[in-house]
Design a protein around this motif. Sequence first.
Motif, PDB file in Angstrom:
ATOM      1  N   LEU A 268      42.670  54.142  26.619  1.00 31.98           N
ATOM      2  CA  LEU A 268      42.859  54.530  25.448  1.00 31.98           C
ATOM      3  C   LEU A 268      41.520  54.089  24.547  1.00 31.98           C
ATOM      4  O   LEU A 268      41.138  54.796  23.876  1.00 31.98           O
ATOM      5  N   ARG A 269      41.141  52.774  24.642  1.00 25.11           N
ATOM      6  CA  ARG A 269      40.195  52.207  23.970  1.00 25.11           C
ATOM      7  C   ARG A 269      38.853  53.011  24.284  1.00 25.11           C
ATOM      8  O   ARG A 269      38.072  53.389  23.560  1.00 25.11           O
ATOM      9  N   GLU A 270      38.485  53.118  25.681  1.00 18.62           N
ATOM     10  CA  GLU A 270      37.368  53.698  26.323  1.00 18.62           C
ATOM     11  C   GLU A 270      37.292  55.376  25.810  1.00 18.62           C
ATOM     12  O   GLU A 270      36.272  55.755  25.411  1.00 18.62           O
ATOM     13  N   LEU A 271      38.734  55.974  25.578  1.00 21.11           N
ATOM     14  CA  LEU A 271      38.805  57.436  25.118  1.00 21.11           C
ATOM     15  C   LEU A 271      38.220  57.513  23.440  1.00 21.11           C
ATOM     16  O   LEU A 271      37.656  58.346  22.919  1.00 21.11           O
ATOM     17  N   ALA A 272      38.881  56.310  22.716  1.00 22.11           N
ATOM     18  CA  ALA A 272      38.506  56.204  21.618  1.00 22.11           C
ATOM     19  C   ALA A 272      37.217  56.126  21.129  1.00 22.11           C
ATOM     20  O   ALA A 272      36.511  56.661  20.077  1.00 22.11           O
ATOM     21  N   GLU A 273      36.364  55.326  22.036  1.00 23.48           N
ATOM     22  CA  GLU A 273      34.996  55.137  21.933  1.00 23.48           C
ATOM     23  C   GLU A 273      34.150  56.267  22.613  1.00 23.48           C
ATOM     24  O   GLU A 273      33.001  56.105  22.584  1.00 23.48           O
ATOM     25  N   ASP A 274      34.818  57.259  23.233  1.00 26.78           N
ATOM     26  CA  ASP A 274      34.087  58.363  23.728  1.00 26.78           C
ATOM     27  C   ASP A 274      33.154  57.683  24.969  1.00 26.78           C
ATOM     28  O   ASP A 274      32.033  58.450  25.013  1.00 26.78           O
ATOM     29  N   LEU A 275      33.593  56.977  25.753  1.00 31.06           N
ATOM     30  CA  LEU A 275      32.686  56.527  26.788  1.00 31.06           C
ATOM     31  C   LEU A 275      32.939  57.449  28.005  1.00 31.06           C
ATOM     32  O   LEU A 275      34.138  58.122  28.051  1.00 31.06           O
ATOM     33  N   PRO A 276      31.948  57.737  28.645  1.00 34.44           N
ATOM     34  CA  PRO A 276      32.055  58.535  29.952  1.00 34.44           C
ATOM     35  C   PRO A 276      33.148  57.952  30.930  1.00 34.44           C
ATOM     36  O   PRO A 276      33.264  56.744  31.277  1.00 34.44           O
ATOM     37  N   THR A 277      33.903  58.990  31.722  1.00 32.69           N
ATOM     38  CA  THR A 277      34.797  58.360  32.546  1.00 32.69           C
ATOM     39  C   THR A 277      33.936  58.044  33.972  1.00 32.69           C
ATOM     40  O   THR A 277      33.014  58.842  34.450  1.00 32.69           O
ATOM     41  N   PRO A 278      33.937  56.814  34.511  1.00 33.61           N
ATOM     42  CA  PRO A 278      33.301  56.471  35.518  1.00 33.61           C
ATOM     43  C   PRO A 278      33.574  57.457  36.813  1.00 33.61           C
ATOM     44  O   PRO A 278      34.551  57.978  37.123  1.00 33.61           O
ATOM     45  N   LEU A 279      32.333  57.916  37.381  1.00 36.74           N
ATOM     46  CA  LEU A 279      32.533  58.466  38.679  1.00 36.74           C
ATOM     47  C   LEU A 279      33.066  57.978  39.885  1.00 36.74           C
ATOM     48  O   LEU A 279      32.570  56.951  40.096  1.00 36.74           O
TER      49      LEU A 279
END
Length: 387
Positions: A271-282
């Motif tokens: 959720l934190r990564e989504l809030a920070e708009d970080l890319p989803t690791p491949l």
Amino acid sequence: MIEPGKSTIRPGLSRPFGLTLGVEEEFVLVDARTWQLFPAAPQVLAASGGERPTLHGEATRYQLEVSTAVVDTAAQLRKELLALRRELVEAASANGCRLVASPSPVMTLQEPLHLCDDEPRQREQLRRYGALTDSLISCGRHIHVGTLDVDTAVRAANRIRPWIPTLIALGANSPFWDGRDTGHASWRTLAWSAWPSAGLPPHFRSTTHYRRCVRTLLDSGASLDTKMVYWDLRPSERWPTLEIRALDMSASVDSAVLQATLGRALVATALRELAEDLPTPLVREDVLRLARWRAAHDGLEGFGLDPFSGAEVPAAVLAENLLDLLAPELAATGDLDEAGSALTVLLRDGSGAHRQRAVFQRRGQLTDVMRHLADETEGATALPTAG
């Protein structure tokens, strides 16, 4: 799991607060004299006061399931699990059987499969899926993290998928199945994967894609209903939670709490990564599939595959890497020290699969394994003695 209240995640913040926990645990019943599976679930339920949201039957008459209330802290979760287990241990003893936290039918079943008499759904499963229903006698631990809407749960699941193999290795506890050593630490993982609706979920491009995948399972006949969406990780079909379903059942309450707090921290990190708009690791899908198998094969004592590079890495290192990744979220909920200590003990003492094999090697008797599992289950419910 008992129905949770409204979401306590605060919109607009980079770090989610108030993620709740709930855990479902499945057990088998064995005859206290012969150690064979014992179809006494209805009697044990009756002795416990009857079926209710926290305690109910499972697919067969050999099994029972407990569901905790929704809790906020690891301490509350531990209290819930201990109370529910103690109740079942006492009811089982009163009916001449033992409660066993075993993910697998260790010994060969000596009689026809006893499905629940009052469950037409199980009868339809037997008619439609045949021998696949043999794997219904398996027990897992399901972790619910909430409160999440479906859109958020789907997006979080995509980021958690790479760590499912490491969770499988941490919980590996089913080396024996149907009277033999399977050569795997978590045979339950592979036996359950035979169901066409089980295994790793797809990487979902959107909530619409998720719903389309579920509809395909139903339309193809792979699932009777949404309860039969058996993916390792899924938005719950009943509650506003993300449900982690990949774990073997184990006797250790410490392991249960560790797995639950890691699961919540994984969701919080996503959720934190989504809030920070970080890319989803491949992640390569073939590597992830092989990593899942290797985790089920080697467990915690062997090697796993790094889900991002595909490199062979000691499973213990992958577990420590997961703890390091989740440390900020674990610290935020006050769970870091306890999680670190629990992982240290697990790495020192070995996985459930390792301990089962050590017991078997002493005399080569599967009844010893069953006694060990029953004793561990009952020992995990013991009240602490005064110092």
